[in-house]
Design a protein around this motif. Sequence first.
Motif, PDB file in Angstrom:
ATOM      1  N   ARG A  95       7.932  58.804  53.344  1.00  0.00           N
ATOM      2  CA  ARG A  95       7.138  58.333  54.474  1.00  0.00           C
ATOM      3  C   ARG A  95       7.274  59.202  55.721  1.00  0.00           C
ATOM      4  N   ARG A 135       4.324  62.033  56.892  1.00  0.00           N
ATOM      5  CA  ARG A 135       3.486  61.613  58.012  1.00  0.00           C
ATOM      6  C   ARG A 135       3.656  62.549  59.208  1.00  0.00           C
ATOM      7  N   SER A 149       5.488  54.446  66.088  1.00  0.00           N
ATOM      8  CA  SER A 149       4.402  53.502  65.821  1.00  0.00           C
ATOM      9  C   SER A 149       3.657  53.894  64.555  1.00  0.00           C
ATOM     10  N   VAL A 150       3.477  55.186  64.375  1.00  0.00           N
ATOM     11  CA  VAL A 150       2.785  55.688  63.188  1.00  0.00           C
ATOM     12  C   VAL A 150       3.629  55.428  61.932  1.00  0.00           C
ATOM     13  N   TRP A 158       5.381  52.946  61.169  1.00  0.00           N
ATOM     14  CA  TRP A 158       5.372  51.566  60.686  1.00  0.00           C
ATOM     15  C   TRP A 158       3.992  51.090  60.257  1.00  0.00           C
ATOM     16  N   LEU A 159       2.989  51.963  60.349  1.00  0.00           N
ATOM     17  CA  LEU A 159       1.665  51.573  59.870  1.00  0.00           C
ATOM     18  C   LEU A 159       1.677  51.410  58.351  1.00  0.00           C
ATOM     19  N   PRO A 160       0.979  50.400  57.807  1.00  0.00           N
ATOM     20  CA  PRO A 160       0.825  50.318  56.347  1.00  0.00           C
ATOM     21  C   PRO A 160       0.141  51.582  55.836  1.00  0.00           C
ATOM     22  N   GLU A 161       0.429  51.942  54.592  1.00  0.00           N
ATOM     23  CA  GLU A 161      -0.065  53.206  54.051  1.00  0.00           C
ATOM     24  C   GLU A 161      -1.579  53.321  54.129  1.00  0.00           C
ATOM     25  N   GLU A 186      -3.660  51.851  56.177  1.00  0.00           N
ATOM     26  CA  GLU A 186      -4.091  51.993  57.566  1.00  0.00           C
ATOM     27  C   GLU A 186      -3.798  53.380  58.091  1.00  0.00           C
ATOM     28  N   PHE A 187      -2.659  53.939  57.718  1.00  0.00           N
ATOM     29  CA  PHE A 187      -2.339  55.303  58.136  1.00  0.00           C
ATOM     30  C   PHE A 187      -3.356  56.298  57.584  1.00  0.00           C
ATOM     31  N   LYS A 198      -6.692  56.091  59.496  1.00  0.00           N
ATOM     32  CA  LYS A 198      -6.619  56.682  60.821  1.00  0.00           C
ATOM     33  C   LYS A 198      -6.421  58.185  60.777  1.00  0.00           C
ATOM     34  N   SER A 199      -5.975  58.693  59.643  1.00  0.00           N
ATOM     35  CA  SER A 199      -5.714  60.134  59.547  1.00  0.00           C
ATOM     36  C   SER A 199      -6.932  60.920  59.056  1.00  0.00           C
TER      37      SER A 199
END
Length: 302
Positions: free
Chosen positions: A263, A267, A288-289, A291-294, A296-297, A300-301
């Motif tokens: 993780r 990331r 903060s990034v 702890w984002l669920p996979e 959701e990350f 956003k990426s």
Amino acid sequence: MSTLFYRYLHTISSPPSKSSIITYLTESLGFPKSRAVLFVNRFSSTETNPQSVIHYLKSHGFKNTDIQKWVTESPQILFSDVEKTLKSRIQFFSRFRSRWFRFGNENLIRTLSRCNWVDIKQPATRVYANIKYLEQCGIVGAQLATVIARQPRLLIMGESELKDLVSKVLDMGFTIDSRMLVHALYTVSCLSDQTFKRKSELFQSYGFTKVEFLCMFRKAPGLLRVSESKLKSGIDFFLNTVKLEKQVLLRRPTCLMLSLDERVIPRYKVLNILMSKKVLKKMPRFLSVMWLPEDEFLVKSI
């Protein structure tokens, strides 16, 4: 009846020889011969019969892997008396399980295999006394069930040993009414004093004080169940690669429990690539990034 028949009856009813027990342990349970010899020489007697113990355990749902693990941790179980010791103990813990915690047979097996309860003369007295004491410490309901499932050794500790463990945790700043107390008990019961000291010194080597170390432990008791190598790699990465301030880790010590390889580092690399390609105007808050669920990350990426 013939002499041969009487000889046959004697053979099947008499206790097995040490050599036959060693062969049985190596061929049936897969133990190395050296370990089987150690078990037999240390615990067997002229009246013991490990085959009957193993047969009884299998009849109650224990698999070879369960038995092997159990024997590894408590080899004397192999040489206990099925009728006088083993049967009554398993029946007690089965009733205890269904009455108190209602967890399945798999958890019962894990609990029994992690408890060196064979030599305890009155397990019921010990178990219920320890449960009462833990409840007096505010550990009740789901918390009590959780800590016992994770660390069943608490059930069979001597009274003074359990009280010393609770006192040690309270001296670290936990309180009876804290929901973190149960997690601290579990962690401290898993660590030797030497291991706890080494982990404290590891944090101090990166500039954290003893007070700050205990503060982080109170926020995240599971932190100290992380291996020393992982803690070292995590602290080093966050402080020296990500360039976080020490105070950030002090506020969010749980980030050291995340997987670096699966993780944190991936990331971090993704964010740097996005910054280099000017997809991002500014670097987001890294923790903060983390702890984002996979899913959701990933959204956003992209």
